[in-house]
Every structure is written in C-alpha cells, then in structure tokens.
Design a protein around this motif. Sequence first.
Motif, PDB file in Angstrom:
ATOM      1  N   ASN A   8     -13.771 118.194 -91.929  1.00 13.48           N
ATOM      2  CA  ASN A   8     -14.201 119.538 -92.302  1.00 13.48           C
ATOM      3  C   ASN A   8     -13.059 120.264 -92.986  1.00 13.48           C
ATOM      4  O   ASN A   8     -11.891 120.055 -92.654  1.00 13.48           O
ATOM      5  CB  ASN A   8     -14.616 120.328 -91.057  1.00 13.48           C
ATOM      6  CG  ASN A   8     -15.969 119.919 -90.533  1.00 13.48           C
ATOM      7  OD1 ASN A   8     -16.792 119.385 -91.270  1.00 13.48           O
ATOM      8  ND2 ASN A   8     -16.210 120.158 -89.274  1.00 13.48           N
ATOM      9  N   PRO A   9     -13.388 121.136 -93.922  1.00 16.63           N
ATOM     10  CA  PRO A   9     -12.344 121.946 -94.558  1.00 16.63           C
ATOM     11  C   PRO A   9     -11.733 122.901 -93.527  1.00 16.63           C
ATOM     12  O   PRO A   9     -12.352 123.201 -92.512  1.00 16.63           O
ATOM     13  CB  PRO A   9     -13.093 122.709 -95.642  1.00 16.63           C
ATOM     14  CG  PRO A   9     -14.514 122.709 -95.208  1.00 16.63           C
ATOM     15  CD  PRO A   9     -14.713 121.451 -94.417  1.00 16.63           C
ATOM     16  N   SER A  10     -10.542 123.359 -93.817  1.00 16.42           N
ATOM     17  CA  SER A  10      -9.884 124.266 -92.879  1.00 16.42           C
ATOM     18  C   SER A  10     -10.580 125.629 -92.890  1.00 16.42           C
ATOM     19  O   SER A  10     -11.185 126.024 -93.889  1.00 16.42           O
ATOM     20  CB  SER A  10      -8.416 124.450 -93.248  1.00 16.42           C
ATOM     21  OG  SER A  10      -8.309 125.306 -94.371  1.00 16.42           O
ATOM     22  N   ASP A  45      -9.572 127.587 -95.904  1.00 18.81           N
ATOM     23  CA  ASP A  45     -10.261 127.233 -97.147  1.00 18.81           C
ATOM     24  C   ASP A  45     -11.657 127.841 -97.187  1.00 18.81           C
ATOM     25  O   ASP A  45     -12.114 128.325 -98.225  1.00 18.81           O
ATOM     26  CB  ASP A  45     -10.366 125.718 -97.300  1.00 18.81           C
ATOM     27  CG  ASP A  45      -9.022 125.066 -97.589  1.00 18.81           C
ATOM     28  OD1 ASP A  45      -8.108 125.764 -98.070  1.00 18.81           O
ATOM     29  OD2 ASP A  45      -8.889 123.862 -97.326  1.00 18.81           O
ATOM     30  N   ASP A  86     -14.348 124.182-103.431  1.00 22.89           N
ATOM     31  CA  ASP A  86     -14.340 122.735-103.616  1.00 22.89           C
ATOM     32  C   ASP A  86     -15.498 122.080-102.867  1.00 22.89           C
ATOM     33  O   ASP A  86     -16.184 122.705-102.067  1.00 22.89           O
ATOM     34  CB  ASP A  86     -12.978 122.132-103.266  1.00 22.89           C
ATOM     35  CG  ASP A  86     -12.645 122.152-101.794  1.00 22.89           C
ATOM     36  OD1 ASP A  86     -13.568 122.104-100.959  1.00 22.89           O
ATOM     37  OD2 ASP A  86     -11.451 122.193-101.466  1.00 22.89           O
ATOM     38  N   SER A 127     -15.755 119.917-100.466  1.00 16.62           N
ATOM     39  CA  SER A 127     -15.763 119.822 -99.000  1.00 16.62           C
ATOM     40  C   SER A 127     -16.218 121.137 -98.367  1.00 16.62           C
ATOM     41  O   SER A 127     -16.943 121.130 -97.374  1.00 16.62           O
ATOM     42  CB  SER A 127     -14.386 119.417 -98.461  1.00 16.62           C
ATOM     43  OG  SER A 127     -13.416 120.412 -98.722  1.00 16.62           O
ATOM     44  N   VAL A 128     -15.826 122.259 -98.952  1.00 14.93           N
ATOM     45  CA  VAL A 128     -16.263 123.562 -98.455  1.00 14.93           C
ATOM     46  C   VAL A 128     -17.768 123.719 -98.675  1.00 14.93           C
ATOM     47  O   VAL A 128     -18.507 124.122 -97.767  1.00 14.93           O
ATOM     48  CB  VAL A 128     -15.480 124.709 -99.131  1.00 14.93           C
ATOM     49  CG1 VAL A 128     -16.078 126.064 -98.786  1.00 14.93           C
ATOM     50  CG2 VAL A 128     -14.002 124.667 -98.732  1.00 14.93           C
TER      51      VAL A 128
END
Length: 63
Positions: A3-5, A8, A35, A37-38
């Motif tokens: 998972n994205p942070s 982010d 991006d 992943s987000v």
Amino acid sequence: MANPSPIDIQKALGGVDYPASAADLVKKAEDSGADSSVLKALRGLPDRQYETPAEVNKAIGGS
C-alpha cells in the motif's frame, strides 16, 4: 504491491472537503496526478463516506 504511504495518499487528496465519498476521493486523486499505487488503493475503498483523512488511511490499511 505494498500500500502507498499515508503521506502519499494525503498528498494526492490535498484540498478534499470532508466528508467525502470513495468516488470523490478517487476523482480528486486522478485530478491531482496521483501515482498508480495511490489510485489502486483508493479504488479499492469501500463505497461509503469518509469523515477524515485518518479514516481514509485506516480503510486502506495505514495507521
């Protein structure tokens, strides 16, 4: 893929007016050029209202 942070995610959602629906969050992230992943994480959110950024992060699996 991890998972994205939370950072982010919140960068991608800067300026969102809460409460916001999952669809609103995805649209905001798309508009901000987030991006992949987000976007993937946000598209996987349950379809409901989110009251705070922390609720979004928790739903995605952040803290």
